[in-house]
Enzyme design. Structure first.
Site: not given
Length: 196
Positions: A105, A147-148, A151
């Protein structure tokens, strides 16, 4: 304009991000700056919380994976032109047997760990023109999106590690928060001492 990437330990990375509408100030400029920031840091994804904004916006450009010899020809072809902006995304479904992949990341430089995720997703989002899409993805593209997406939900990949793994990397994470790390892109560190 390249923006500083917020480092591990900043509170914005743990907030659930808010939806935005087309009147969000200077949105297209923000998106351009985010792409420039992501490319400047050699990333394949970047979410607004990583530049200090708790809004539901992230981008993905999977084209660097197009040269990965470990991927099938079909997957490499998929990656080649995969560049998208996701606004107000909601993952509707995740399915399949979880698989591990070594993730990193931009907010947590030099830390890479195996993370387990489901291989297939169905996601609803708006593009930069605020047109709504519902799409399905699998494999590596699904993983980058997951993954994004994490966030904008206030979740980091390190949150998905076992407590043993977390203990092993605790010191490294603290050093990142304090700015005690060598990186070749602009960052903002929450615990960096101000006296210099």
């Amino acid at each position: 304009m390249i923006l500083p990437i917020v480092a591990y330990g900043d509170a914005v990375l743990k907030k659930e991000a808010k939806e935005i509408d087309k009147d969000y100030p200077k949105l297209s400029e923000l998106i351009d700056n985010m792409y420039e920031t992501m490319y400047g840091a050699y990333g394949v994804g970047l979410a607004a919380p990583q530049i200090g904004l708790a809004i539901r916006l992230f981008l993905v450009d999977a084209s660097p994976f197009a040269d990965d010899e470990d991927l099938s020809e079909k997957e490499r072809e998929q990656m080649k032109n995969f560049k998208k902006t996701f606004i107000n995304a909601q993952i509707l479904e995740e399915e399949g047997e979880e698989w591990a992949f070594n993730e990193g990341c931009l907010s947590i430089p030099d830390v890479r760990e195996d993370v387990f995720r489901q291989p297939k997703i169905k996601i609803q989002y708006q593009d930069e023109n605020f047109d709504t899409h519902i799409e399905e993805y699998d494999g590596l593209i699904a993983r980058v999106i997951q993954h994004e997406y994490d966030h904008i939900e206030g979740v980091l990949f390190t949150d998905k590690l076992s407590s043993f793994k977390k203990r092993l990397i605790k010191g490294r994470l603290t050093n990142i928060s304090k700015g005690k790390i060598k990186i070749d892109y602009k960052m903002r560190f929450p615990l960096m001492s101000k006296k210099r």
